[in-house]
Write a protein that holds these residues in place. Structure first.
Motif, PDB file in Angstrom:
ATOM      1  N   TYR A  44      -1.920  -1.195  -4.970  1.00 39.23           N
ATOM      2  CA  TYR A  44      -3.147  -1.410  -4.204  1.00 39.23           C
ATOM      3  C   TYR A  44      -3.756  -2.792  -4.420  1.00 39.23           C
ATOM      4  CZ  TYR A  44      -2.755   3.639  -3.696  1.00 39.23           C
ATOM      5  OH  TYR A  44      -2.302   4.898  -3.428  1.00 39.23           O
TER       6      TYR A  44
ATOM      7  N   ASN B 170       0.343   7.348   1.782  1.00 38.95           N
ATOM      8  CA  ASN B 170       0.222   5.885   1.674  1.00 38.95           C
ATOM      9  C   ASN B 170       0.765   5.359   0.359  1.00 38.95           C
ATOM     10  OD1 ASN B 170      -1.034   5.532   4.207  1.00 38.95           O
ATOM     11  ND2 ASN B 170      -2.924   6.303   3.324  1.00 38.95           N
ATOM     12  N   SER B 171       1.787   5.969  -0.165  1.00 40.49           N
ATOM     13  CA  SER B 171       2.363   5.528  -1.427  1.00 40.49           C
ATOM     14  C   SER B 171       3.729   6.134  -1.568  1.00 40.49           C
ATOM     15  CB  SER B 171       1.473   5.949  -2.606  1.00 40.49           C
ATOM     16  OG  SER B 171       1.498   7.336  -2.743  1.00 40.49           O
TER      17      SER B 171
ATOM     18  N   GLN C 220       0.837  -1.207   0.000  1.00 44.50           N
ATOM     19  CA  GLN C 220       0.000   0.000   0.000  1.00 44.50           C
ATOM     20  C   GLN C 220       0.870   1.255   0.000  1.00 44.50           C
ATOM     21  OE1 GLN C 220      -3.596  -0.078   2.354  1.00 44.50           O
ATOM     22  NE2 GLN C 220      -3.188   1.972   3.122  1.00 44.50           N
TER      23      GLN C 220
ATOM     24  N   LEU D 269      -8.277   3.974  -1.740  1.00 46.99           N
ATOM     25  CA  LEU D 269      -7.157   4.450  -2.556  1.00 46.99           C
ATOM     26  C   LEU D 269      -7.215   3.897  -3.971  1.00 46.99           C
ATOM     27  CD1 LEU D 269      -4.295   4.142   0.095  1.00 46.99           C
ATOM     28  CD2 LEU D 269      -5.255   6.250  -0.811  1.00 46.99           C
TER      29      LEU D 269
ATOM     30  N   LYS E  65      -9.287   1.086   3.620  1.00 48.93           N
ATOM     31  CA  LYS E  65      -8.471   2.207   3.145  1.00 48.93           C
ATOM     32  C   LYS E  65      -7.874   1.895   1.776  1.00 48.93           C
ATOM     33  CE  LYS E  65      -6.312   6.159   3.667  1.00 48.93           C
ATOM     34  NZ  LYS E  65      -7.040   7.445   3.672  1.00 48.93           N
TER      35      LYS E  65
ATOM     36  N   LYS F  15       1.978   2.013  -3.408  1.00 51.27           N
ATOM     37  CA  LYS F  15       0.869   2.248  -4.344  1.00 51.27           C
ATOM     38  C   LYS F  15       0.509   1.019  -5.173  1.00 51.27           C
ATOM     39  CE  LYS F  15      -0.784   6.274  -6.885  1.00 51.27           C
ATOM     40  NZ  LYS F  15      -0.400   7.485  -7.629  1.00 51.27           N
TER      41      LYS F  15
END
Length: 732
Positions: A174, A351-352, A169, A203, A199, A172
């Motif tokens: 996902y 988050n990436s 995560q 994303l 989450k 990125k």
């Protein structure tokens, strides 16, 4: 009921704002602390530590933390695996928290010795490298899963897979993160993993799946407050993505109530800001403005970084609402506050591997854009220049490219074309550099994805079989080494392709430049040829006039005419090699030529040359001998055949700030009647003369970007016929 809830929220926000101002007067200091298991002193990493006034941090791999507090603050220690602990700060002594019963999740010491490095140590190492080196992080997780053996402990397996999902995560990936979170939940269902899965769906843009993930958690009330806020925030995000603003705002408000009750002030800021975003998305500007005002006030009571981030978001809102003065004021405040931070930049991970960056060059660029939107170009220029310089110092090519392009456009709008051209050349240089770097990034991304796929494939095998002996692990390491060798060969191939593309691009560039030079040379040669055709035609007509005086035995007039003709010819020959001459020189030639023709045909016409006093004629350039053929046509083919005395008027007027209009008007017999009177030879000469002029104008406009425009029409007047020629001439 809904109105009462809003009033309650506003009251609570106001209460905390006033109360926080009182608390600001107290002196802050930094304390150290730790969170460990009571039985064996095992450090507990990843525990969320916050104060009731918004300060927050987490424990490191040694279970330690540092945080700024004031006497009287309440320290909140919370984690999905622990019962929430509250501690009131009384002095600046260290805070050591001992948790009972934590040793149940510690790896068995005997197994640890038999297998080498412990499972917990491997996961701690994976967390340490999570945001630094994805390869090392995944390798440590692989080793931790391998240690679990054939009969893996489901709790530990779920923890390892959740950690792997967090790694993906962060970078990125996902889809891979979602897959590992699902596998972790199959092994053991935990609130933490469920929240992370929701989450990840958000994303990834899967708002329906995010809603389905968060919804069951809303029905569980026996949960720590911070997790409850996360659940409601996630639901709000999901509905906002689905376009259901009312439901989105309702869930955000639920989160605000819990955050207000438990004094989790940083979440109050976040949720107010998200409600504003939801209303903004629904085009409810007034409501959005109100909540943005709340989030701004709350953010000011938090760290400077958080305040600057919120100001940047609100300034973007002002920009969309065309409130440029408010936007500029807010961005200037952010700029002053940013200068007080170390490095003068904010990098916030989302988050990436991507980062939300707020820097001085970006703020200056946005301020300049706001001024440009107001057409305040002179105010925008200094901010664009500062943005370009700061972006150059920070090697921020994206902002440097955009700001340079915008500065070139602004110079063009205010008429400073030389500066616009020089700035555009710099923009091209930055663009070429940025393009080269993007190609390198694409190549690195391709390698990165291959490596991730390879590592995920190995971990999937571990999940399916749940048994890896040391020999199999050694075999995996050998396979990994072979993969690295293969990647090295692929790198050489990619670099060779990139080098070949660069060579091809350079060849295309040099071919284009050579072609442009050849085109310019051809145009110059054509212009010289056309001018050489104009001069004999003009000289022949002038000599005919001299011959007319000699035939009349008017020696004095012939001498005077020859003297003025020689002056005219000298000027014509001097200017014949130029593509453009100043308009003042061209006017002198026209006055002399018209005077000569009038002296010959004094009984046929009178003339007048009118120049608007506001025109700066030295600021305009014009091709030499461009107007003379049209004046000659007006006299020889229009006014000369008129029974009564005619009139020729040449006028120069200002059309706009960068363009003038030159008008040649005669009340002669008109083009139609003139054509009827001409012999076939005269028609042929006329056609060649006008064709010559059209070719010159076309070539010059091609070289100098449509600088001259010519329009010929009949003079439709009840009192007389005639012709009007209009020249539109742009400033250089």
């Amino acid at each position: 009921m809904q109105k009462c809830r809003y009033i309650l929220i506003i009251f609570l926000c106001s209460f905390f704002t006033v109360f926080s101002q009182v608390q600001e007067s107290k002196e802050q200091f930094e304390i150290k602390g730790s969170v460990k298991g009571r039985e064996k002193g095992t450090p507990i990493a990843g525990v969320f530590v916050s104060t009731d006034w918004g300060r927050q941090t987490t424990t490191d791999i040694f279970g330690e933390f540092k945080i700024k507090v004031k006497v009287g603050d309440i320290l909140i220690i919370e984690s999905p695996e622990l019962e929430t602990i509250r501690y009131t700060i009384k002095n600046n002594e260290d805070v050591d928290v001992l948790v009972e019963g934590y040793e149940k999740s510690v790896f068995n010491s005997k197994t640890s010795k038999s297998r080498g490095v412990s499972y917990n140590s491997l996961l701690d190492s994976a967390n340490y490298y999570k945001k630094k080196d994805i390869k090392k992080s995944i390798d440590f997780i692989t080793k931790s899963i391998a240690q679990l053996g054939k009969r893996a402990d489901k709790e530990r397996l779920a923890t390892a897979l959740t950690t792997l999902g967090e790694v993906y995560q962060h970078y990125k990936q996902y889809d891979l993160a979602i897959a590992n979170y699902k596998d972790a939940l199959e092994a053991q269902r935990t609130t933490k993993t469920t929240l992370l899965l929701g989450k990840a769906y958000l994303l990834n843009g899967d708002y329906k799946k995010a809603e389905a993930t968060f919804l069951p958690l809303t029905k569980v009330r026996s949960r720590i407050p911070y997790e409850q806020i996360q659940v409601y925030e996630g639901m709000g995000d999901a509905y906002k993505g689905l376009g259901n603003v009312n439901k989105s705002v309702a869930f955000y408000n639920e989160g605000i109530l819990i955050a207000s009750k438990n004094r989790i002030t940083h979440k109050l800021t976040d949720l107010n800001s998200k409600i504003a975003e939801a209303y903004e998305k629904d085009n409810k500007s007034v409501e959005a403005q109100g909540y943005y005002n709340n989030s701004l006030e709350l953010a000011k009571k938090q760290t400077p970084k958080r305040a600057i981030k919120e100001k940047d978001k609100v300034a973007d809102f002002y920009n969309k609402e065309s409130k440029y003065d408010d936007e500029i004021q807010l961005r200037k405040e952010s700029l002053e506050e940013l200068n007080t931070l170390p490095g003068g930049i904010i990098k916030e991970e989302i988050n990436s591997v991507d980062e939300e960056i707020i820097s001085k060059q970006r703020i200056n660029y946005k301020i300049a854009n706001a001024y440009i939107a107001q057409e305040a170009y002179n105010e925008a220029i200094p901010y664009l220049e500062k943005s370009i310089k700061e972006a150059g110092d920070d090697d921020d090519l994206v902002v440097q490219k955009d700001a340079t392009s915008k500065l070139s456009d602004v110079y063009g709008r205010i008429g400073e074309y030389s500066k616009a051209f020089e700035t555009y050349k710099k923009y091209k240089e930055v663009t070429d550099t940025l393009y080269f770097r993007k190609e390198q990034e694409i190549a690195r991304a391709a390698r990165f994805n291959r490596e991730i796929a390879s590592k995920q494939s190995r971990i999937s095998g571990l999940e399916q079989e749940r048994e890896l002996s040391q020999s199999k692990y050694d075999l995996a390491l050998t396979s990994q080494e072979l993969t690295r060798e293969s990647n090295k060969r692929q790198k050489w191939i990619i670099y060779s392709l990139i080098f070949g593309m660069l060579l091809l691009g350079l060849a295309a560039f040099f071919f284009y430049r050579s072609n442009e030079k050849q085109k310019l040379a051809n145009n110059l040669l054509a212009l010289k040829s056309l001018r050489s055709q104009m001069n004999p035609h003009f000289i022949f007509n002038a000599l005919n006039s001299v011959n007319n005086y000699i035939a009349k035995s008017d020696e004095r007039s012939a001498n005077r005419y020859l003297s003025e003709f020689s002056t005219l010819m000298r000027a014509v020959l001097e200017n014949s090699e130029e593509d453009y001459i100043s308009l003042s020189k061209e006017l002198e030639l026209l006055k002399l030529y018209t005077k000569l023709e009038h002296s010959r045909f004094a009984d046929k016409f009178d003339y007048e040359i009118v120049v608007d006093e506001h025109i700066d004629i030295d600021a305009y350039k014009i091709p030499p001998m461009l107007l003379q053929p049209y004046i000659e046509n007006a006299i020889w083919h229009g006014l000369r055949y008129k029974d009564e005395k005619g009139f020729l008027k040449i006028s120069l007027t200002q059309e706009n700030i960068n363009k003038i209009l030159i008008t040649i008007t005669d009340n002669g017999i008109g083009r139609k009647k003139s054509a009827e009177l001409k012999t076939s030879n005269q028609k042929k000469q006329k056609s060649k003369g006008m064709g010559n002029i059209k070719k010159r104008v076309a070539i010059l406009n091609d070289m100098y970007k449509d600088k001259v425009a010519v329009h010929i029409s009949d003079l439709n007047n009840e009192e007389s016929t005639g012709t009007i020629v209009k020249f539109s001439l742009k400033k250089e």
